[in-house]
Design an enzyme around this catalytic site. Structure first.
Site, PDB file in Angstrom:
ATOM      1  N   LYS A   1     -11.670  79.341 -15.216  1.00 31.72           N
ATOM      2  CA  LYS A   1     -10.828  79.742 -16.338  1.00 31.72           C
ATOM      3  C   LYS A   1      -9.457  80.216 -15.836  1.00 31.72           C
ATOM      4  O   LYS A   1      -8.416  79.841 -16.364  1.00 31.72           O
ATOM      5  CB  LYS A   1     -11.530  80.886 -17.078  1.00 31.72           C
ATOM      6  CG  LYS A   1     -11.102  80.992 -18.508  1.00 31.72           C
ATOM      7  CD  LYS A   1     -11.719  82.181 -19.150  1.00 31.72           C
ATOM      8  CE  LYS A   1     -13.072  81.863 -19.728  1.00 31.72           C
ATOM      9  NZ  LYS A   1     -13.594  83.001 -20.501  1.00 31.72           N
TER      10      LYS A   1
ATOM     11  N   GLY B   1     -19.222  74.425 -17.234  1.00 38.90           N
ATOM     12  CA  GLY B   1     -19.991  74.816 -18.429  1.00 38.90           C
ATOM     13  C   GLY B   1     -20.542  73.644 -19.213  1.00 38.90           C
ATOM     14  O   GLY B   1     -21.203  72.765 -18.664  1.00 38.90           O
ATOM     15  N   TYR B   2     -20.241  73.608 -20.519  1.00 37.51           N
ATOM     16  CA  TYR B   2     -20.815  72.605 -21.419  1.00 37.51           C
ATOM     17  C   TYR B   2     -19.962  71.337 -21.517  1.00 37.51           C
ATOM     18  O   TYR B   2     -20.196  70.503 -22.394  1.00 37.51           O
ATOM     19  CB  TYR B   2     -21.005  73.227 -22.817  1.00 37.51           C
ATOM     20  CG  TYR B   2     -21.973  74.389 -22.806  1.00 37.51           C
ATOM     21  CD1 TYR B   2     -23.343  74.190 -23.039  1.00 37.51           C
ATOM     22  CD2 TYR B   2     -21.540  75.684 -22.545  1.00 37.51           C
ATOM     23  CE1 TYR B   2     -24.242  75.252 -23.012  1.00 37.51           C
ATOM     24  CE2 TYR B   2     -22.433  76.757 -22.508  1.00 37.51           C
ATOM     25  CZ  TYR B   2     -23.772  76.533 -22.743  1.00 37.51           C
ATOM     26  OH  TYR B   2     -24.664  77.566 -22.709  1.00 37.51           O
TER      27      TYR B   2
ATOM     28  N   HIS C   1      -9.520  73.759 -26.651  1.00 38.25           N
ATOM     29  CA  HIS C   1      -9.497  75.006 -27.429  1.00 38.25           C
ATOM     30  C   HIS C   1      -8.577  76.025 -26.754  1.00 38.25           C
ATOM     31  O   HIS C   1      -7.772  76.683 -27.372  1.00 38.25           O
ATOM     32  CB  HIS C   1     -10.915  75.548 -27.569  1.00 38.25           C
ATOM     33  CG  HIS C   1     -11.715  75.557 -26.289  1.00 38.25           C
ATOM     34  ND1 HIS C   1     -11.835  74.453 -25.485  1.00 38.25           N
ATOM     35  CD2 HIS C   1     -12.403  76.549 -25.653  1.00 38.25           C
ATOM     36  CE1 HIS C   1     -12.567  74.749 -24.437  1.00 38.25           C
ATOM     37  NE2 HIS C   1     -12.927  76.019 -24.506  1.00 38.25           N
ATOM     38  N   ARG C   2      -8.695  76.100 -25.395  1.00 38.08           N
ATOM     39  CA  ARG C   2      -7.910  77.077 -24.654  1.00 38.08           C
ATOM     40  C   ARG C   2      -6.424  76.712 -24.703  1.00 38.08           C
ATOM     41  O   ARG C   2      -5.564  77.558 -24.814  1.00 38.08           O
ATOM     42  CB  ARG C   2      -8.405  77.133 -23.203  1.00 38.08           C
ATOM     43  CG  ARG C   2      -8.297  78.522 -22.642  1.00 38.08           C
ATOM     44  CD  ARG C   2      -9.083  78.782 -21.384  1.00 38.08           C
ATOM     45  NE  ARG C   2      -9.978  77.783 -20.914  1.00 38.08           N
ATOM     46  CZ  ARG C   2     -11.273  77.727 -21.232  1.00 38.08           C
ATOM     47  NH1 ARG C   2     -11.810  78.637 -22.012  1.00 38.08           N
ATOM     48  NH2 ARG C   2     -12.050  76.764 -20.761  1.00 38.08           N
TER      49      ARG C   2
ATOM     50  N   SER D   1     -10.228  88.271 -16.218  1.00 34.52           N
ATOM     51  CA  SER D   1     -11.366  87.353 -16.150  1.00 34.52           C
ATOM     52  C   SER D   1     -11.820  87.236 -14.714  1.00 34.52           C
ATOM     53  O   SER D   1     -11.015  87.347 -13.790  1.00 34.52           O
ATOM     54  CB  SER D   1     -10.958  85.965 -16.655  1.00 34.52           C
ATOM     55  OG  SER D   1     -12.013  85.046 -16.434  1.00 34.52           O
TER      56      SER D   1
ATOM     57  N   ASP E   1     -11.982  84.951 -24.719  1.00 35.25           N
ATOM     58  CA  ASP E   1     -13.418  84.814 -24.830  1.00 35.25           C
ATOM     59  C   ASP E   1     -13.617  83.474 -25.498  1.00 35.25           C
ATOM     60  O   ASP E   1     -12.902  83.113 -26.438  1.00 35.25           O
ATOM     61  CB  ASP E   1     -14.054  85.929 -25.639  1.00 35.25           C
ATOM     62  CG  ASP E   1     -15.545  85.953 -25.398  1.00 35.25           C
ATOM     63  OD1 ASP E   1     -15.951  86.088 -24.235  1.00 35.25           O
ATOM     64  OD2 ASP E   1     -16.327  85.793 -26.364  1.00 35.25           O
TER      65      ASP E   1
ATOM     66  N   LYS F   1      -7.673  67.287 -20.334  1.00 30.75           N
ATOM     67  CA  LYS F   1      -8.367  68.329 -21.090  1.00 30.75           C
ATOM     68  C   LYS F   1      -7.392  69.415 -21.535  1.00 30.75           C
ATOM     69  O   LYS F   1      -7.454  69.906 -22.657  1.00 30.75           O
ATOM     70  CB  LYS F   1      -9.487  68.935 -20.223  1.00 30.75           C
ATOM     71  CG  LYS F   1     -10.309  69.971 -20.972  1.00 30.75           C
ATOM     72  CD  LYS F   1     -11.380  70.632 -20.109  1.00 30.75           C
ATOM     73  CE  LYS F   1     -11.923  71.862 -20.796  1.00 30.75           C
ATOM     74  NZ  LYS F   1     -12.809  72.655 -19.953  1.00 30.75           N
TER      75      LYS F   1
HETATM   76  P1  IMP Z   1     -16.616  83.668 -21.379  1.00 34.86           P
HETATM   77  O1  IMP Z   1     -16.205  83.577 -19.977  1.00 34.86           O
HETATM   78  O2  IMP Z   1     -17.321  84.903 -21.763  1.00 34.86           O
HETATM   79  O3  IMP Z   1     -15.537  83.267 -22.327  1.00 34.86           O
HETATM   80  O4  IMP Z   1     -17.772  82.595 -21.517  1.00 34.86           O
HETATM   81  C1  IMP Z   1     -17.505  81.400 -22.002  1.00 34.86           C
HETATM   82  C2  IMP Z   1     -18.605  80.471 -21.717  1.00 34.86           C
HETATM   83  O5  IMP Z   1     -18.504  79.436 -22.709  1.00 34.86           O
HETATM   84  C3  IMP Z   1     -18.467  79.772 -20.375  1.00 34.86           C
HETATM   85  O6  IMP Z   1     -19.162  80.404 -19.342  1.00 34.86           O
HETATM   86  C4  IMP Z   1     -19.024  78.395 -20.681  1.00 34.86           C
HETATM   87  O7  IMP Z   1     -20.423  78.406 -20.663  1.00 34.86           O
HETATM   88  C5  IMP Z   1     -18.578  78.180 -22.116  1.00 34.86           C
HETATM   89  N1  IMP Z   1     -17.228  77.572 -22.145  1.00 34.86           N
HETATM   90  C6  IMP Z   1     -16.061  78.129 -22.574  1.00 34.86           C
HETATM   91  N2  IMP Z   1     -15.024  77.289 -22.447  1.00 34.86           N
HETATM   92  C7  IMP Z   1     -15.538  76.167 -21.914  1.00 34.86           C
HETATM   93  C8  IMP Z   1     -14.953  74.917 -21.548  1.00 34.86           C
HETATM   94  O8  IMP Z   1     -13.750  74.662 -21.625  1.00 34.86           O
HETATM   95  N3  IMP Z   1     -15.825  74.021 -21.053  1.00 34.86           N
HETATM   96  C9  IMP Z   1     -17.143  74.243 -20.923  1.00 34.86           C
HETATM   97  N4  IMP Z   1     -17.739  75.366 -21.234  1.00 34.86           N
HETATM   98  C10 IMP Z   1     -16.949  76.346 -21.733  1.00 34.86           C
END
Ligand code: IMP
Length: 262
Positions: free
Chosen positions: A13, A152-153, A179-180, A8, A71, A174
């Site tokens: 993350k 993020g969100y 979810h993670r 990543s 993901d 958190k």
């Molecule tokens: P990834 O890095 O391709 O998994 O993109 C996941 C995207 O989902 C992130 O860039 C955020 O926009 C959103 N996201 C995933 N996990 C979280 C979280 O724990 N909090 C807020 N946004 C999240």
């Protein structure tokens, strides 16, 4: 301390995974530390699992080391699970998260919606089938956004049974319910079993060798030294035992990894 590679580039993350896995004696090494560069991997999958597998397998192939990737995304029920696998791309395309929140609020006509965060972790190993672990955190959307923490969100999501958004929680809070964290606890369960099976295989191999000729006895001795070294280091680097020799000599010797402060 054990070590696994994370595929990543998202620093938040990486930090979250490091915090979650640290109490379990597992050090998470960002792949950039090994390859000394960022790698552009196209997330062309239609599902979270597809994308996690694509990333983990690509980096496992390049490093020769056991690698995991997650993901994840934000799914809003009223919007048919949008933005889902497009969570990061959507925010980028509209010019950032504040604009994404505004756009979502418009699409929801100001209504509140059930929502969930989903995370899928894929763990790729050489010569093994990639395995996936899923975690979901259910809740609902809230406007205006609240809280300064997280990313993020986080500031428009309230997990069920909590009166606060993810962004109003500390990272420790958190990490207990996210979810993670759920996907990670499943992943950890698997890692424990895998560690045991690796150790078993190694001790079976060494007892078979004991009954063979001198050359093989040398291997046994080397293996014993290795095992003892690992024991003394509290089994540090069990995962690196599986390292491809080519990788070790060409890219980053395991001994160097031990010295690195990640
Ligand atoms: P990834 O890095 O391709 O998994 O993109 C996941 C995207 O989902 C992130 O860039 C955020 O926009 C959103 N996201 C995933 N996990 C979280 C979280 O724990 N909090 C807020 N946004 C999240």
């Amino acid at each position: 301390m054990y070590k696994v590679v994370i595929a990543s580039s998202n620093e938040n993350k990486i930090k979250e995974f490091q915090e979650i896995l640290k109490p379990f004696d597992i050090k998470v090494i960002p792949y950039q530390k090994l390859l000394k560069k960022d790698v552009e991997i196209e997330e062309s999958g239609k599902t979270f699992s597809d994308n996690a597998k694509i990333k983990a397998e690509a980096i496992c192939e390049m490093t020769g080391l056991s690698t995991f990737a997650d993901d994840s995304g934000f799914c809003i029920k009223e919007l048919d699970c949008f933005p889902g696998v497009f969570s990061a791309r959507f925010a980028e395309e509209v010019g950032g998260y504040q604009s994404a929140f505004e756009e979502i609020r418009k699409r929801l006509n100001g209504k509140c919606s059930d929502a969930k965060f989903v995370s899928v972790i894929a763990f790729a190993r050489k010569n093994e089938k990639t395995i996936c672990f899923e975690g979901t955190c259910y809740g609902f959307t809230i406007f205006p956004p609240r809280g300064e923490n997280g990313f993020g969100y986080d500031s428009i999501f309230v997990p069920n049974s909590f009166g606060r958004t993810f962004a109003e929680m500390t990272s420790e809070e958190k990490n207990l319910i996210s979810h993670r964290a759920i996907a990670t606890s499943k992943f950890l369960e698997f890692l424990e079993e895998w560690k045991n099976s690796l150790n078993k295989k190694r001790s079976e191999k060494s007892s078979v060798n004991k009954t063979t000729n001198e050359k093989e006895e040398t291997v046994v001795v080397e293996e014993k030294i290795l095992t003892e070294t690992i024991d003394t280091q509290k089994s540090d680097d069990v995962f690196e035992i599986e390292v491809d020799e080519k990788f070790v000599s060409n890219i980053a010797p395991v001994s160097q990894l031990e010295d690195e402060k990640v």
